[in-house]
Design an enzyme around this catalytic site. Structure first.
Site, PDB file in Angstrom:
ATOM      1  N   TYR A 176       0.258  -1.193  -0.294  1.00 29.28           N
ATOM      2  CA  TYR A 176      -0.447   0.360  -0.048  1.00 29.28           C
ATOM      3  C   TYR A 176       0.946   1.173   0.037  1.00 29.28           C
ATOM      4  O   TYR A 176       1.674   1.726   0.829  1.00 29.28           O
ATOM      5  CB  TYR A 176      -1.195   0.153   1.261  1.00 29.28           C
ATOM      6  CG  TYR A 176      -1.793   1.112   1.781  1.00 29.28           C
ATOM      7  CD1 TYR A 176      -2.292   1.732   0.143  1.00 29.28           C
ATOM      8  CD2 TYR A 176      -2.058   0.958   2.443  1.00 29.28           C
ATOM      9  CE1 TYR A 176      -3.250   2.693   0.432  1.00 29.28           C
ATOM     10  CE2 TYR A 176      -3.236   2.631   2.978  1.00 29.28           C
ATOM     11  CZ  TYR A 176      -3.639   3.263   1.970  1.00 29.28           C
ATOM     12  OH  TYR A 176      -4.724   4.168   1.848  1.00 29.28           O
ATOM     13  N   LYS A 220      -1.455  -1.567  -3.802  1.00 31.13           N
ATOM     14  CA  LYS A 220      -2.481  -0.678  -3.938  1.00 31.13           C
ATOM     15  C   LYS A 220      -1.908   1.217  -4.169  1.00 31.13           C
ATOM     16  O   LYS A 220      -1.474   1.215  -3.059  1.00 31.13           O
ATOM     17  CB  LYS A 220      -3.635  -0.442  -2.351  1.00 31.13           C
ATOM     18  CG  LYS A 220      -4.288   1.071  -2.367  1.00 31.13           C
ATOM     19  CD  LYS A 220      -4.422   0.439  -0.708  1.00 31.13           C
ATOM     20  CE  LYS A 220      -5.735   1.586  -0.825  1.00 31.13           C
ATOM     21  NZ  LYS A 220      -6.686   2.020   1.109  1.00 31.13           N
TER      22      LYS A 220
END
Length: 365
Positions: A194, A222
């Protein structure tokens, strides 16, 4: 007196037995060149707690194929404990409306306000109840490598399908340290990295992701930096989920992203599924955009928590430091629901403008 004399004799005798350093020895010790000792590193000393049982086991390719993943909200009771009844209802609404995965205890789910016991319990509860219907991705990241390893071991032990890992925030490290941190947790199972520099204060550059992508457990990233960055990864065959709801339509259809890890899908999962599965749809994207802009006018999850409370889906309970949006913004939300259509939102109750006194703020829980 005799005793004292005998003691003094013993001390003198023991002193005579002590080794004496010659002048040349002292000189050498002062003038010798100091050398840095080698780090005592034992390769593979830490072996992850792993199991090869197959219940709920998911391959990396299964995670890579997910297009709509909801960063699920964590509801609370008035005393600040988890409201599992409301949580179950939320997860069921995601499943019924076509979400393929949930992030448990992420930023939206307020993992940062949970103890690790709460965190792992919620992951275990989700996988136990819904693991056969939806992919459960546990946020087990930390800025402490030790904590990230321990939480990830526990998360996979209770059955989560994949882990979400953020780069070390606040106490930032070097790029080599960042690679080592993520390598330490990636051996345990499918992993999504992320990247959200606005929260961590440190970007994960493409050269780091390209190194991590060599791991068989790397599912994808992400990415919150923007669609130019998305292009850099998809051109190399790396799976990307947009971390920005306002960009996810273009990320998916113009820049090759696999899908989105979404906050907005907590509220309108059916519309977000259509946006990710139905092909290019600028009109639908434009319809959703005012809601997205409303949600992120203050740091997430403030807007989402306020909205779900007004929809009657969760109790209007906030764990501090989060507080609800002001009254004027709550009125705006009611109007947005009417414009988009109440039938597109989760829950069945009429949307309401809550008063300030309707909200419960919990500082100790």
């Amino acid at each position: 007196m005799a005793t004292l004399q005998s003691c003094s004799v013993c001390l003198r005798e023991s002193a005579l037995q002590l080794p004496r350093h010659h002048l040349t020895d002292n000189y050498r010790s002062r003038t010798a060149k100091w050398k840095c000792p080698r780090a005592a590193v034992i390769p593979n000393f830490h072996l992850p707690m792993r199991s090869f049982e197959v219940k709920n086991r998911t391959s990396v390719d299964d995670i890579k194929s997910l297009r709509l993943i909801t960063a699920i909200k964590t509801p609370y009771l008035p005393d600040g404990r988890f409201d599992l009844e409301a949580y179950d209802a939320l997860v069921n609404m995601q499943i019924e409306n076509g979400a393929e995965g949930v992030i448990v205890g992420g930023t939206t789910g307020e993992g940062q306000l949970m103890s690790w016991d709460e965190h792992i319990m919620l992951i275990g509860h989700t996988i136990n109840c819904y693991g056969g219907s939806i992919k459960v991705i546990g946020n087990t990241g930390s800025n402490s490598t030790r904590e990230a390893i321990h939480a990830t071991e526990q998360g996979f032990a209770v059955g989560m399908h994949a882990a979400l890992h953020i780069n070390p925030y606040y106490g930032k490290t070097s790029l080599e340290g960042l690679v080592s941190h993520l390598d330490s947790v990636m051996s345990m199972g499918p992993t999504i990295v992320y990247n959200v520099p606005s929260r961590t204060g440190q970007d994960i550059p493409p050269r780091v992701i390209h190194r991590l992508a060599q791991s068989s457990n790397f599912a994808g990233i992400k990415e919150c930096v923007g669609n130019d960055r998305v292009d850099q990864y998809t051109d190399k065959g790396i799976v990307v989920w947009s971390g920005n709801d306002d960009e996810c339509h273009d990320s998916r259809w113009n820049h090759g992203a696999t899908g989105v890890i979404s906050v907005t899908s907590n509220l309108v999962p059916g519309l977000m599924r259509e946006l990710m599965f139905g092909g290019k749809n600028p009109s639908l994207n434009a319809k959703i955009m005012p809601l997205v802009e409303w949600l992120f006018q203050e740091p997430n999850p403030i807007g989402l928590n306020t909205a779900l409370g007004q929809l009657g889906v969760v109790r209007p309970v906030f764990r501090l430091p989060y507080v609800p949006l002001p009254l004027a913004k709550r009125v705006e939300f009611v109007n947005l629901v009417k414009q988009i259509g109440r039938e597109n939102f989760v829950g069945e109750k009429d949307v309401k403008v809550l008063d300030d006194d309707d909200f419960v703020l919990v500082s100790r829980y």
